[in-house]
Design a protein around this motif. Structure first.
Motif, PDB file in Angstrom:
ATOM      1  N   ARG A  94       5.353   3.637   1.441  1.00 12.95           N
ATOM      2  CA  ARG A  94       6.108   4.834   1.065  1.00 12.95           C
ATOM      3  C   ARG A  94       5.992   5.972   2.073  1.00 12.95           C
ATOM      4  NH1 ARG A  94       6.334   6.017  -5.333  1.00 12.95           N
ATOM      5  NH2 ARG A  94       7.001   3.975  -6.016  1.00 12.95           N
ATOM      6  N   GLY A  95       4.794   6.220   2.527  1.00  8.83           N
ATOM      7  CA  GLY A  95       4.615   7.382   3.396  1.00  8.83           C
ATOM      8  C   GLY A  95       4.095   8.560   2.609  1.00  8.83           C
ATOM      9  N   GLY A 148       0.806  -1.214   0.000  1.00  7.25           N
ATOM     10  CA  GLY A 148       0.000   0.000   0.000  1.00  7.25           C
ATOM     11  C   GLY A 148       0.843   1.269   0.000  1.00  7.25           C
ATOM     12  N   TYR A 149       0.294   2.315  -0.608  1.00  7.79           N
ATOM     13  CA  TYR A 149       1.024   3.571  -0.750  1.00  7.79           C
ATOM     14  C   TYR A 149       1.482   4.119   0.593  1.00  7.79           C
ATOM     15  CZ  TYR A 149       1.909   8.458  -1.944  1.00  7.79           C
ATOM     16  OH  TYR A 149       2.482   9.694  -2.087  1.00  7.79           O
ATOM     17  N   ARG A 184      -0.904  12.067  21.614  1.00  9.49           N
ATOM     18  CA  ARG A 184      -1.280  10.736  21.122  1.00  9.49           C
ATOM     19  C   ARG A 184      -1.360  10.802  19.595  1.00  9.49           C
ATOM     20  NH1 ARG A 184      -1.744   7.809  26.233  1.00  9.49           N
ATOM     21  NH2 ARG A 184      -2.093   9.484  27.742  1.00  9.49           N
ATOM     22  N   LEU A 185      -0.528  10.043  18.928  1.00 12.09           N
ATOM     23  CA  LEU A 185      -0.480  10.053  17.468  1.00 12.09           C
ATOM     24  C   LEU A 185      -1.049   8.751  16.921  1.00 12.09           C
ATOM     25  CD1 LEU A 185       3.116  11.510  16.969  1.00 12.09           C
ATOM     26  CD2 LEU A 185       0.949  12.753  17.140  1.00 12.09           C
ATOM     27  N   VAL A 186      -1.999   8.863  15.995  1.00 10.18           N
ATOM     28  CA  VAL A 186      -2.590   7.682  15.358  1.00 10.18           C
ATOM     29  C   VAL A 186      -1.954   7.535  13.984  1.00 10.18           C
ATOM     30  CG1 VAL A 186      -4.713   6.587  14.564  1.00 10.18           C
ATOM     31  CG2 VAL A 186      -4.744   8.013  16.622  1.00 10.18           C
ATOM     32  N   GLU A 187      -1.113   6.513  13.823  1.00  4.97           N
ATOM     33  CA  GLU A 187      -0.316   6.334  12.608  1.00  4.97           C
ATOM     34  C   GLU A 187      -0.157   4.855  12.287  1.00  4.97           C
ATOM     35  OE1 GLU A 187       0.971   6.710   9.461  1.00  4.97           O
ATOM     36  OE2 GLU A 187       1.286   8.714  10.321  1.00  4.97           O
ATOM     37  N   VAL A 188      -0.482   4.460  11.050  1.00  3.44           N
ATOM     38  CA  VAL A 188      -0.352   3.059  10.636  1.00  3.44           C
ATOM     39  C   VAL A 188       0.945   2.786   9.888  1.00  3.44           C
ATOM     40  CG1 VAL A 188      -2.854   2.729  10.511  1.00  3.44           C
ATOM     41  CG2 VAL A 188      -1.607   3.467   8.468  1.00  3.44           C
ATOM     42  N   SER A 189       1.608   3.840   9.399  1.00  3.57           N
ATOM     43  CA  SER A 189       2.795   3.646   8.580  1.00  3.57           C
ATOM     44  C   SER A 189       4.058   3.518   9.433  1.00  3.57           C
ATOM     45  CB  SER A 189       2.964   4.818   7.608  1.00  3.57           C
ATOM     46  OG  SER A 189       4.259   4.812   7.014  1.00  3.57           O
ATOM     47  N   PRO A 190       4.763   2.394   9.371  1.00  6.86           N
ATOM     48  CA  PRO A 190       6.018   2.264  10.113  1.00  6.86           C
ATOM     49  C   PRO A 190       7.051   3.302   9.694  1.00  6.86           C
ATOM     50  CG  PRO A 190       5.255   0.114   9.343  1.00  6.86           C
ATOM     51  CD  PRO A 190       4.406   1.134   8.669  1.00  6.86           C
ATOM     52  N   LYS A 191       7.092   3.601   8.388  1.00  3.85           N
ATOM     53  CA  LYS A 191       8.059   4.574   7.894  1.00  3.85           C
ATOM     54  C   LYS A 191       7.774   5.957   8.469  1.00  3.85           C
ATOM     55  CE  LYS A 191       9.871   6.706   3.680  1.00  3.85           C
ATOM     56  NZ  LYS A 191       9.866   6.713   2.191  1.00  3.85           N
TER      57      LYS A 191
END
Length: 449
Positions: free
Chosen positions: A89-90, A84-85, A162-169
């Motif tokens: 990638r981020g 997924g984009y 609190r940060l909601v983030e799914v991208s590991p990068k």
């Protein structure tokens, strides 16, 4: 014009006079290609012979099960775990840039908005700032700088991020930006998958879903977050409403095309309103669910939500588009290699709040920022800049944010607030209340005199 309460005047005077620190950014001329453009325009296709991993996956799926909704197509293209984009990638800085990347003033004024609302609601002894899709962390960093400048005001308040983030990068980029990379991974059984301390001493936690974020008095921020959530698309036909689907092009077997469903789909039954007058409609159910959750949290625990995105108030039709290398990109070409987006329908968000909270906006970005004092902040930075290149960059950034033909009219602000914040209880409910409610910063012209 509404006079700003004494406390807020002092707050703005202090924050707008932040020591003239500024950060220089590269000039991204192609950004204008993303602004105010509909689905039309000059489109960049994928390179010849390119077949993304997501495309190969989708072709197998379509051959096995038939057409999929646009929402399912977007979900695969943007958040497929492997290709997924956003997960791979981020994207920020590669295919698009956002307001915080353009000017620090943007984030500083957002920080002032939250402090202003915290004060107007009684200065609770603790609050958490929850940002959805924080990008590179630049916006949070600018907000934290305001919190640090106003540390004496917040000295008795327990603040956390609190940060909601799914991208590991992207979470790694955020950690470096906000903590200098000094973070710890949490055990799998903890709701937060990572934690750290900001450079100014405020605890920061990372989550994969808003539902993992602890309940409590919170201020929520969604900047250019809702526009990337999956949409359903519908077309009015002679036989009634039909859903737009994605299928394999029979003439070019390794390419995709749009088709109409042969009959009404469950989404058509659920999302098209009888009073709809447009011939083409886009609906984002995930945005609706998110607004419901935020409204429920604010109703129960207090706080507010500020949403900034490009969108409309229930008037636009086909806004689905892709961006790659700062240019419009065919949405069906090489899925997973480009950002896919659609304008936010703020009228739908207002409806999905279901009266649990009051809503304000949408208001154009240039109006919101002007009401927040962007002109004064620009003058402070210009006065503190020592060279012409810096001044030129500041003026260019200001123009990008405020020019109606650039970001000024395309982007809008929308807020969820407790009813008691904007509507004074009746005398029967609260006979002691006589003082007028302080105005909500940004959504009305506020005088600093």
């Amino acid at each position: 014009m509404m006079p700003l309460p004494q406390a807020c005047r002092a707050l703005l005077a202090t924050a707008l006079g932040l020591a003239g620190r500024y950060r220089l950014l590269c000039h991204h001329a192609p950004l204008a290609a993303r602004l105010c453009s509909g689905a039309g325009g000059k489109v960049e296709a994928a390179g010849s012979g390119e077949a993304s991993g997501v495309l190969r996956h989708l072709l197998l799926k379509l051959r096995a099960t038939g057409p999929v909704t646009v929402a399912e197509y977007m979900r695969e293209a943007l958040t497929n775990p492997g290709q997924g984009y956003y997960t791979r990638r981020g994207g920020v800085g590669e295919d698009f840039i956002t307001s915080p990347e353009i000017s620090q003033i943007f984030g500083e004024l957002i920080g002032i908005w939250y402090i202003s609302e915290w004060m107007a609601m009684g200065k609770q002894n603790a609050f958490q700032l929850v940002e959805l899709g924080p990008g590179t962390g630049t916006l949070t960093d600018d907000i934290l700088r305001v919190f640090s400048q106003l540390a004496s005001l917040l000295s008795k308040c327990d603040v956390s991020i609190r940060l909601v983030e799914v991208s590991p990068k992207l979470s790694a980029i955020q950690a470096e930006m906000l903590t200098g990379g000094k973070v710890q991974s949490n055990p799998e059984n903890k709701s937060a998958y990572m934690k750290g301390i900001s450079k100014t001493g405020i605890p920061i936690y990372w989550y994969r879903d808003i539902q993992d974020v602890p309940q409590g008095y919170s201020f929520y921020l969604a900047h250019e977050f809702l526009d990337a959530l999956p949409i359903h698309k519908f077309q009015r036909t002679e036989k009634g409403w039909r859903e737009v689907l994605v299928d394999i092009d029979p003439e070019v077997p390794d390419q995709l095309r749009f088709v109409l469903s042969p009959s009404r789909t469950p989404a058509t039954e659920n999302f098209i309103q009888p009073e709809e007058t447009r011939d083409h409609v886009e609906v984002c159910p995930e945005a609706g669910v998110l607004i419901q959750r935020l409204a429920c949290r604010i109703e129960k625990d207090g706080g507010a939500a500020l949403i900034a995105d490009y969108g409309h108030d229930g008037t636009k039709t086909d806004t689905f588009r892709g961006f790659r290398n700062h240019k419009l990109h065919d949405v069906l070409k090489a899925p997973g290699t480009a950002d896919l987006t659609a304008d936010v329908d703020f009228s739908y968000l207002r409806k999905m709040a279901e009266g649990r909270t009051a809503t304000l906006g949408p208001i154009k970005q240039r109006e919101f920022l002007k009401n927040m004092g962007i002109d004064l902040r620009l003058q402070v930075l210009l006065q503190n800049s020592r060279d012409s290149a810096t001044r030129e960059q500041l003026l260019h950034s200001f123009d990008m944010l405020m020019n109606p033909k650039k970001m000024g009219d395309c982007f809008h602000f929308f807020a969820l607030l407790p009813h008691h914040r904007v509507v004074r209880p009746t005398k029967k409910d609260n006979p002691q209340s006589k003082s007028p409610l302080p105005p909500v910063a940004g959504f009305g012209e506020l005088s600093l005199k």
